[in-house]
Scaffold this motif. Sequence first.
Motif, PDB file in Angstrom:
ATOM      1  N   ALA A  30       0.843  -1.210   0.000  1.00 53.03           N
ATOM      2  CA  ALA A  30       0.000   0.000   0.000  1.00 53.03           C
ATOM      3  C   ALA A  30       0.872   1.252   0.000  1.00 53.03           C
ATOM      4  CB  ALA A  30      -0.934  -0.006   1.205  1.00 53.03           C
ATOM      5  N   ALA A  31       1.928   1.255   0.812  1.00 51.25           N
ATOM      6  CA  ALA A  31       2.817   2.413   0.868  1.00 51.25           C
ATOM      7  C   ALA A  31       3.494   2.650  -0.476  1.00 51.25           C
ATOM      8  CB  ALA A  31       3.862   2.221   1.969  1.00 51.25           C
ATOM      9  N   VAL A  32       3.972   1.592  -1.102  1.00 58.10           N
ATOM     10  CA  VAL A  32       4.640   1.724  -2.400  1.00 58.10           C
ATOM     11  C   VAL A  32       3.668   2.239  -3.459  1.00 58.10           C
ATOM     12  CG1 VAL A  32       5.702   0.403  -4.287  1.00 58.10           C
ATOM     13  CG2 VAL A  32       6.461   0.060  -1.936  1.00 58.10           C
ATOM     14  N   VAL A  33       2.445   1.730  -3.458  1.00 55.79           N
ATOM     15  CA  VAL A  33       1.446   2.182  -4.434  1.00 55.79           C
ATOM     16  C   VAL A  33       1.160   3.675  -4.240  1.00 55.79           C
ATOM     17  CG1 VAL A  33      -0.983   1.979  -5.110  1.00 55.79           C
ATOM     18  CG2 VAL A  33       0.407  -0.076  -4.838  1.00 55.79           C
ATOM     19  N   VAL A  34       0.961   4.088  -2.999  1.00 57.86           N
ATOM     20  CA  VAL A  34       0.675   5.500  -2.727  1.00 57.86           C
ATOM     21  C   VAL A  34       1.879   6.367  -3.094  1.00 57.86           C
ATOM     22  CG1 VAL A  34       0.148   7.171  -0.903  1.00 57.86           C
ATOM     23  CG2 VAL A  34      -1.064   4.994  -0.971  1.00 57.86           C
ATOM     24  N   LEU A  35       3.078   5.917  -2.775  1.00 57.74           N
ATOM     25  CA  LEU A  35       4.279   6.673  -3.145  1.00 57.74           C
ATOM     26  C   LEU A  35       4.419   6.785  -4.663  1.00 57.74           C
ATOM     27  CD1 LEU A  35       6.799   5.350  -0.489  1.00 57.74           C
ATOM     28  CD2 LEU A  35       6.100   7.731  -0.791  1.00 57.74           C
ATOM     29  N   LEU A  36       4.123   5.708  -5.372  1.00 57.63           N
ATOM     30  CA  LEU A  36       4.200   5.763  -6.839  1.00 57.63           C
ATOM     31  C   LEU A  36       3.154   6.715  -7.422  1.00 57.63           C
ATOM     32  CD1 LEU A  36       4.913   2.035  -7.776  1.00 57.63           C
ATOM     33  CD2 LEU A  36       6.451   3.997  -7.999  1.00 57.63           C
ATOM     34  N   ILE A  37       1.960   6.716  -6.846  1.00 59.88           N
ATOM     35  CA  ILE A  37       0.927   7.675  -7.289  1.00 59.88           C
ATOM     36  C   ILE A  37       1.423   9.099  -7.060  1.00 59.88           C
ATOM     37  CG2 ILE A  37      -1.394   8.559  -6.781  1.00 59.88           C
ATOM     38  CD1 ILE A  37      -2.191   5.617  -6.196  1.00 59.88           C
ATOM     39  N   GLY A  38       2.019   9.338  -5.893  1.00 58.34           N
ATOM     40  CA  GLY A  38       2.576  10.661  -5.613  1.00 58.34           C
ATOM     41  C   GLY A  38       3.683  11.034  -6.575  1.00 58.34           C
TER      42      GLY A  38
END
Length: 125
Positions: A30-38
């Motif tokens: 989840a953290a990686v997905v959110v960071l990639l979206i950012g």
Amino acid sequence: MQNRERDQMHEETKYVELLIGRIMRIGVIAAVVVLLIGLVLMLFQGGNYATGSQPHRFGTIFTGLLHGQADAVMMVGLFLLILTPVLRVVVSIYAFMVEHDRLYVWITTVVLVILAVAMVIGYFG
């Protein structure tokens, strides 16, 4: 009767270990997905994350999320990444309680309190 209780406790321990592993995987993903979206938002918005102007308070992060700001999205990703091991500590306390291991319940609770104090100091410091 003791064998049945021991088997039941073993099954509960196995379940908690699987739960901890699942929590760690889901948290990191989840953290990686959110960071990639950012990161993608930052590329489209032309921002520079190294400027030091990122939001640091929950209110400004939430406002930034509502406005689709890349730096706020990335801060949420970092927050998720930090919370993942903290959640593991919480689940570990439960696991030690199930095993009736009071010493490790206390030790893990102290670790959780230290983590909470460090987060509060980091937030207000």
